[in-house]
Design an enzyme around this catalytic site. Structure first.
Site, PDB file in Angstrom:
ATOM      1  N   ASP A 138       6.354   2.172   6.176  1.00  0.00           N
ATOM      2  CA  ASP A 138       5.072   1.463   6.130  1.00  0.00           C
ATOM      3  C   ASP A 138       4.163   2.260   5.194  1.00  0.00           C
ATOM      4  OD1 ASP A 138       2.677   0.154   6.631  1.00  0.00           O
ATOM      5  OD2 ASP A 138       2.362   1.150   8.546  1.00  0.00           O
ATOM      6  N   ASP A 150       4.004  -6.137   3.555  1.00  0.00           N
ATOM      7  CA  ASP A 150       3.856  -5.030   4.499  1.00  0.00           C
ATOM      8  C   ASP A 150       4.928  -5.182   5.560  1.00  0.00           C
ATOM      9  OD1 ASP A 150       2.774  -2.796   5.800  1.00  0.00           O
ATOM     10  OD2 ASP A 150       0.720  -3.405   5.377  1.00  0.00           O
ATOM     11  N   HIS A 171       0.820  -1.220   0.000  1.00  0.00           N
ATOM     12  CA  HIS A 171       0.000   0.000   0.000  1.00  0.00           C
ATOM     13  C   HIS A 171       0.849   1.263   0.000  1.00  0.00           C
ATOM     14  CE1 HIS A 171       0.309   1.107   4.364  1.00  0.00           C
ATOM     15  NE2 HIS A 171       0.454  -0.200   4.528  1.00  0.00           N
ATOM     16  N   GLU A 183      -5.242   1.126   2.698  1.00  0.00           N
ATOM     17  CA  GLU A 183      -4.916   0.093   3.682  1.00  0.00           C
ATOM     18  C   GLU A 183      -4.960   0.630   5.103  1.00  0.00           C
ATOM     19  OE1 GLU A 183      -2.629  -2.496   6.345  1.00  0.00           O
ATOM     20  OE2 GLU A 183      -2.269  -0.387   5.871  1.00  0.00           O
ATOM     21  N   HIS A 190       4.654   3.279  12.676  1.00  0.00           N
ATOM     22  CA  HIS A 190       3.712   4.391  12.773  1.00  0.00           C
ATOM     23  C   HIS A 190       4.303   5.588  13.506  1.00  0.00           C
ATOM     24  CE1 HIS A 190      -0.301   2.248  11.655  1.00  0.00           C
ATOM     25  NE2 HIS A 190       0.666   2.027  10.798  1.00  0.00           N
TER      26      HIS A 190
END
Length: 351
Positions: free
Chosen positions: A188, A243, A71, A222, A323
């Site tokens: 990510d 991923d 993604h 995603e 994240h």
């Protein structure tokens, strides 16, 4: 067949991708850049109505297909409110916490596509003024954007063209450290996108023939749960999400191997496919770790939840500090890209 990924070139491509803002919901520019990349390689692709891109490489077996997905959408935010003093409050896009973006530079994009720079700060930042600067909760009321413009009221901000619903992207600050580490926001999942594009380029330039027709979905929703749940050709038997591998206490994954997921928050991945990936890694002397991610889901799990009758799997490079401001090592990229290559040329799992 042997394949030695060029991690220097892969990292350079990842850097190009990370430096293109693409928060979920605002991915048109980066999808177009990827389309142009594929056009230079004479790769056939289509776009779905959600804005994702599907590239297809024909294979010898056209009755059974594979699909791989990564993604391109990232964490981000939208303008939730314009405060009376000219600061902006945010509504977050994706699963992360405000502390992960405190002090980060950002870009506000207006509906007319004009952009302004800014900084994400606590309202109570100054320790010379606020006694609770260190203890105040990092939340949607205390965290705000200081726009790099001379504004002191909501009206001043509106005159710039900034309004509720405008997208806010976080500066990637990508850095390649001595061709060893790459650290950046949004590895990510732009690290995975970069690896898939490099593999497609290698296959095209070397005129290699895949055993199965294979689709590469560059999904763009995603981070909010439904990027790869549709547009799966009915011939698809195996669906592999590429991923990040999540690192932390209790995890086996690291920044130096490829992470093969056995289970995440959505449940177990297909046991046969997982064992197939492990067997390939061992045969090709690819360093790997099998892991379970407790607070995680992928495009493959979204595809299963949507009712698709597929064999689903998940693997990826080990990414530290997911994240937030992330990092991985060239070895993890090398082993991930190499395992993907050998997977593409392997026989399908016996159902």
């Amino acid at each position: 067949m042997t394949y030695q990924p060029n991690t220097k070139e892969t990292m350079q491509l990842i850097q190009i991708l990370t430096e293109i803002p693409s928060p979920t919901g605002n991915t048109t520019v980066i999808i177009q850049k990827i389309a142009e990349y594929l056009e230079r390689l004479n790769v056939t692709y289509t776009k779905n109505h959600k804005g994702g891109l599907i590239a297809t490489l024909p294979g010898e077996n056209k009755a059974k297909h594979r699909m791989l997905t990564a993604h391109v959408d990232t964490l981000g935010a939208m303008v939730k409110e314009i405060k009376a003093d000219g600061r902006l409050l945010l509504s977050l896009i994706g699963g992360f916490r405000f502390n992960a973006i405190e002090g980060e530079y950002c870009r506000i994009e207006t509906s007319s596509r004009k952009t302004y720079s800014g900084t994400i700060l606590m309202h109570q930042t100054s320790v010379h003024v606020y006694k609770d600067a260190g203890t105040a909760e990092r939340n949607e009321r205390n965290m705000e954007v200081r726009i790099d413009a001379r504004v002191s009221s909501a009206e001043d901000v509106k005159k710039l063209g900034i309004g509720v619903g405008d997208f806010v992207s976080f500066d990637a600050r990508t850095e390649i450290v001595e061709d060893e580490f790459i650290k950046s926001r949004h590895l990510d999942d732009k690290a995975s996108v970069g690896m898939l594009l490099r593999l497609i380029e290698h296959i095209q330039k070397e005129k290699l023939s895949l055993p199965y027709t294979t689709h590469f979905l560059i999904s763009n929703n995603e981070e909010i749960g439904y990027g790869g749940n549709s547009n799966i050709p009915e011939e698809t038997v195996e669906y592999l999400a590429v991923d990040m591998g999540a690192l932390g206490d209790g995890q086996s994954s690291d920044e130096y191997t490829v992470s093969i997921c056995a289970k995440d928050g959505s449940g177990p991945y297909h046991y046969g496919l997982r064992k197939h990936l492990v067997a390939l890694a061992e045969k090709e002397e690819i360093a790997y770790k099998v892991d379970i991610y407790p607070y995680y889901s992928s495009d493959a799990s979204a595809a299963i939840h949507a009712g698709n009758d597929i064999i689903h799997g998940l693997l990826g490079a080990g990414i530290d500090a997911s994240h937030a401001y992330e990092r991985t090592h060239k070895d993890s990229l090398y082993y991930t890209e190499k395992l993907l290559y050998h997977y593409l040329f392997s026989e399908m799992v016996e159902e």
